[in-house]
Scaffold this active site. Structure first.
Site, PDB file in Angstrom:
ATOM      1  CB  CYS A 121      -1.061   0.010   1.170  1.00 15.84           C
ATOM      2  SG  CYS A 121      -2.268  -1.308   0.954  1.00 15.84           S
ATOM      3  CG  HIS A 258      -2.976   3.902   2.684  1.00 19.60           C
ATOM      4  ND1 HIS A 258      -3.482   3.544   1.574  1.00 19.60           N
ATOM      5  CD2 HIS A 258      -2.824   2.630   3.182  1.00 19.60           C
ATOM      6  CE1 HIS A 258      -3.655   2.169   1.315  1.00 19.60           C
ATOM      7  NE2 HIS A 258      -3.488   1.820   2.574  1.00 19.60           N
ATOM      8  CG  ASN A 288      -6.425  -0.489   1.440  1.00 21.52           C
ATOM      9  OD1 ASN A 288      -5.638  -0.078   0.642  1.00 21.52           O
ATOM     10  ND2 ASN A 288      -5.920  -1.003   2.542  1.00 21.52           N
TER      11      ASN A 288
HETATM   12  N1  COA Z   1     -18.569  -7.804   9.752  1.00 26.27           N
HETATM   13  C1  COA Z   1     -18.699  -8.012  10.849  1.00 26.27           C
HETATM   14  N2  COA Z   1     -18.122  -8.576  11.806  1.00 26.27           N
HETATM   15  C2  COA Z   1     -16.792  -8.364  11.274  1.00 26.27           C
HETATM   16  C3  COA Z   1     -16.451  -8.350  10.398  1.00 26.27           C
HETATM   17  C4  COA Z   1     -17.237  -7.846   9.383  1.00 26.27           C
HETATM   18  N3  COA Z   1     -16.872  -7.372   7.939  1.00 26.27           N
HETATM   19  N4  COA Z   1     -14.904  -8.415  10.464  1.00 26.27           N
HETATM   20  C5  COA Z   1     -14.769  -8.875  11.434  1.00 26.27           C
HETATM   21  N5  COA Z   1     -15.960  -8.948  12.239  1.00 26.27           N
HETATM   22  C6  COA Z   1     -15.703  -9.421  13.721  1.00 26.27           C
HETATM   23  C7  COA Z   1     -14.799 -10.190  13.963  1.00 26.27           C
HETATM   24  O1  COA Z   1     -15.018 -11.645  13.747  1.00 26.27           O
HETATM   25  C8  COA Z   1     -14.627 -10.037  15.598  1.00 26.27           C
HETATM   26  O2  COA Z   1     -15.764 -10.619  16.154  1.00 26.27           O
HETATM   27  P1  COA Z   1     -15.560 -11.479  17.729  1.00 26.27           P
HETATM   28  O3  COA Z   1     -15.332 -10.326  18.573  1.00 26.27           O
HETATM   29  O4  COA Z   1     -16.735 -12.138  17.659  1.00 26.27           O
HETATM   30  O5  COA Z   1     -14.570 -12.311  17.577  1.00 26.27           O
HETATM   31  C9  COA Z   1     -15.070  -8.443  15.982  1.00 26.27           C
HETATM   32  O6  COA Z   1     -15.780  -8.286  14.436  1.00 26.27           O
HETATM   33  C10 COA Z   1     -13.939  -7.602  15.968  1.00 26.27           C
HETATM   34  O7  COA Z   1     -12.922  -7.947  15.425  1.00 26.27           O
HETATM   35  P2  COA Z   1     -11.737  -7.004  15.362  1.00 26.27           P
HETATM   36  O8  COA Z   1     -10.588  -7.709  14.308  1.00 26.27           O
HETATM   37  O9  COA Z   1     -10.882  -7.055  16.595  1.00 26.27           O
HETATM   38  O10 COA Z   1     -12.263  -5.656  14.746  1.00 26.27           O
HETATM   39  P3  COA Z   1     -11.549  -4.421  14.742  1.00 26.27           P
HETATM   40  O11 COA Z   1     -12.219  -3.317  15.441  1.00 26.27           O
HETATM   41  O12 COA Z   1     -10.055  -4.260  14.904  1.00 26.27           O
HETATM   42  O13 COA Z   1     -11.806  -3.933  13.176  1.00 26.27           O
HETATM   43  C11 COA Z   1     -10.725  -3.915  11.212  1.00 26.27           C
HETATM   44  C12 COA Z   1     -11.390  -4.898  12.156  1.00 26.27           C
HETATM   45  C13 COA Z   1     -10.013  -4.773  10.303  1.00 26.27           C
HETATM   46  C14 COA Z   1     -11.590  -3.133  10.259  1.00 26.27           C
HETATM   47  C15 COA Z   1      -9.601  -3.156  11.636  1.00 26.27           C
HETATM   48  O14 COA Z   1      -8.727  -3.898  12.314  1.00 26.27           O
HETATM   49  C16 COA Z   1      -8.608  -2.514  10.604  1.00 26.27           C
HETATM   50  O15 COA Z   1      -8.963  -1.691   9.958  1.00 26.27           O
HETATM   51  N6  COA Z   1      -7.434  -2.664  10.770  1.00 26.27           N
HETATM   52  C17 COA Z   1      -6.283  -2.202   9.737  1.00 26.27           C
HETATM   53  C18 COA Z   1      -6.520  -2.927   8.655  1.00 26.27           C
HETATM   54  C19 COA Z   1      -5.816  -2.299   7.314  1.00 26.27           C
HETATM   55  O16 COA Z   1      -5.947  -0.952   7.280  1.00 26.27           O
HETATM   56  N7  COA Z   1      -5.179  -3.164   6.412  1.00 26.27           N
HETATM   57  C20 COA Z   1      -4.366  -2.594   5.439  1.00 26.27           C
HETATM   58  C21 COA Z   1      -3.186  -1.768   5.970  1.00 26.27           C
HETATM   59  S1  COA Z   1      -2.735  -1.059   4.590  1.00 26.27           S
END
Ligand code: COA
Length: 331
Positions: A121, A258, A288
């Site tokens: 990215c 980004h 993204n």
């Molecule tokens: N819809 C509903 N629930 C979802 C989901 C979706 N699309 N994706 C994950 N969940 C659930 C998980 O299973 C988890 O459930 P649980 O508590 O029962 O286990 C819960 O949501 C929380 O998951 P978590 O991963 O801790 O959530 P989060 O607040 O960290 O959000 C992201 C997840 C991916 C949105 C966030 O971590 C993020 O944006 N990270 C950065 C990713 C990124 O930018 N990557 C590219 C970098 S260039």
């Protein structure tokens, strides 16, 4: 040589911008019919409302071409005038030739140097930094810099934790050597020790194993770990950029981050004490798009008239590798 005998300073100035998104739009509502998710969850955790998905047969090179044509037009530059093409991508059309070479031929810019940069990215910021160095060194005067991706080609559409995040798109800028102003500094970093938090473990040299063939080529991510690391890394590179240029955080006119997650963008804005009105946000419209995201946001801000000539822009990105970086420029 100047009159004093010193080499005159040359900047790489952005002469024109362009971008392109494929026609096919997939909304959060659409995805909620495929995996167990909702518009409310996706929008509140990421800021994303929809993403664009390349049509069958539509490649990274196609998206790069359309964005580049627009950037060349905006700059008033013919493809034949280009000295170099640097293209950031982690989803090239082919293993080789590079997508930059395919693009060069299609634009009719044959003869100039052309190569890809793979920094996930951060690909566009890395490519911009490389192009800036060529211009500063006097090795090129007119350079096309592109960030283009078809990340949805390696998304596992049954994995709700990743499939809601990514989209396809491309952006481009034409840089020209300028005596007055342009890119002031760029800052690149990487930490290869964290590769398993965000990666696609399939590759040419490691070989394609049987189970990977069945599972397909897909993105693996530990989202919450990536989130924490990204916020810290971006805070640090923003501080580094300000310090290197002797600037106060209030001197920046626009933050062009980004576009991965609105909450990561807001964290960086808070660090800069910047109101969100001075932050370019397009993640809601395209998710993204990896290397495509910073130039897409820049082009949108330029074409909407928000970013004006003479303003100070801070570009930053974070991605798999991990890689991260920034560019400070006077537009
Ligand atoms: N819809 C509903 N629930 C979802 C989901 C979706 N699309 N994706 C994950 N969940 C659930 C998980 O299973 C988890 O459930 P649980 O508590 O029962 O286990 C819960 O949501 C929380 O998951 P978590 O991963 O801790 O959530 P989060 O607040 O960290 O959000 C992201 C997840 C991916 C949105 C966030 O971590 C993020 O944006 N990270 C950065 C990713 C990124 O930018 N990557 C590219 C970098 S260039």
């Amino acid at each position: 040589m100047s009159e004093t005998g010193a080499t005159p300073r040359v900047y790489a100035r952005i002469a024109g911008t362009g971008s392109y998104l494929p026609a096919n739009v997939v909304t959060n509502e659409d995805l909620s019919k495929v995996v167990d998710t909702s518009d409310e969850w996706i929008a509140s955790r990421t800021g994303i409302r929809q993403r664009h998905v390349a049509a069958d047969g539509e490649t990274t090179g196609d998206l790069a071409y359309h964005a580049s044509v627009r950037a060349l037009e905006a700059a008033g530059v013919e493809a034949s005038e280009l000295d170099l093409i640097v293209l950031g991508t982690t989803t090239p059309d082919l293993v080789f030739p590079s997508t930059a070479c395919l693009l060069q031929h299609r634009l009719g810019a044959n003869g100039c140097g052309a190569f890809d940069v793979n920094a996930a990215c951060s690909g566009f910021v890395y490519a911009l930094s490389v192009a800036d160095k060529f211009i500063r060194a006097g090795a090129a005067r007119t350079v096309l810099v592109v960030g283009a991706e078809t990340l949805t080609r390696m998304v596992d559409w049954s994995d709700r934790a990743t499939c809601v995040l990514f989209g396809d798109g491309a952006g481009a800028v034409v840089l020209k050597a300028d005596a007055e102003t342009g890119i002031l500094s760029t800052h690149l970093h990487a930490d290869g020790g964290k590769k398993e938090l965000l990666w696609n473990p399939v590759g040419v040299s490691v070989g394609f194993k049987e189970h990977e063939k069945n599972a397909g080529v897909r993105i693996h991510m530990t989202g919450n770990e990536v989130f924490k690391y990204a916020v810290k890394a971006l805070d640090s590179v923003v501080e580094e950029t300000l310090a290197e240029n002797g600037l106060d955080r209030h001197d920046i006119d626009w933050l062009i981050p980004h576009q991965a997650n609105l909450r990561i963008i807001e964290a960086t804005a808070r660090r800069l004490d910047m109101p969100m009105e001075r932050v370019v946000v397009t993640v809601d419209k395209h998710g993204n798009t990896s290397s495509g995201s910073v130039p897409l946001a820049l082009d949108e801000a330029v074409r909407s008239g928000r970013v004006e000539r003479g303003q100070l822009l801070l570009l930053e990105a974070f991605g798999g590798g991990f890689t991260w970086g920034s560019a400070l420029l006077r537009y």
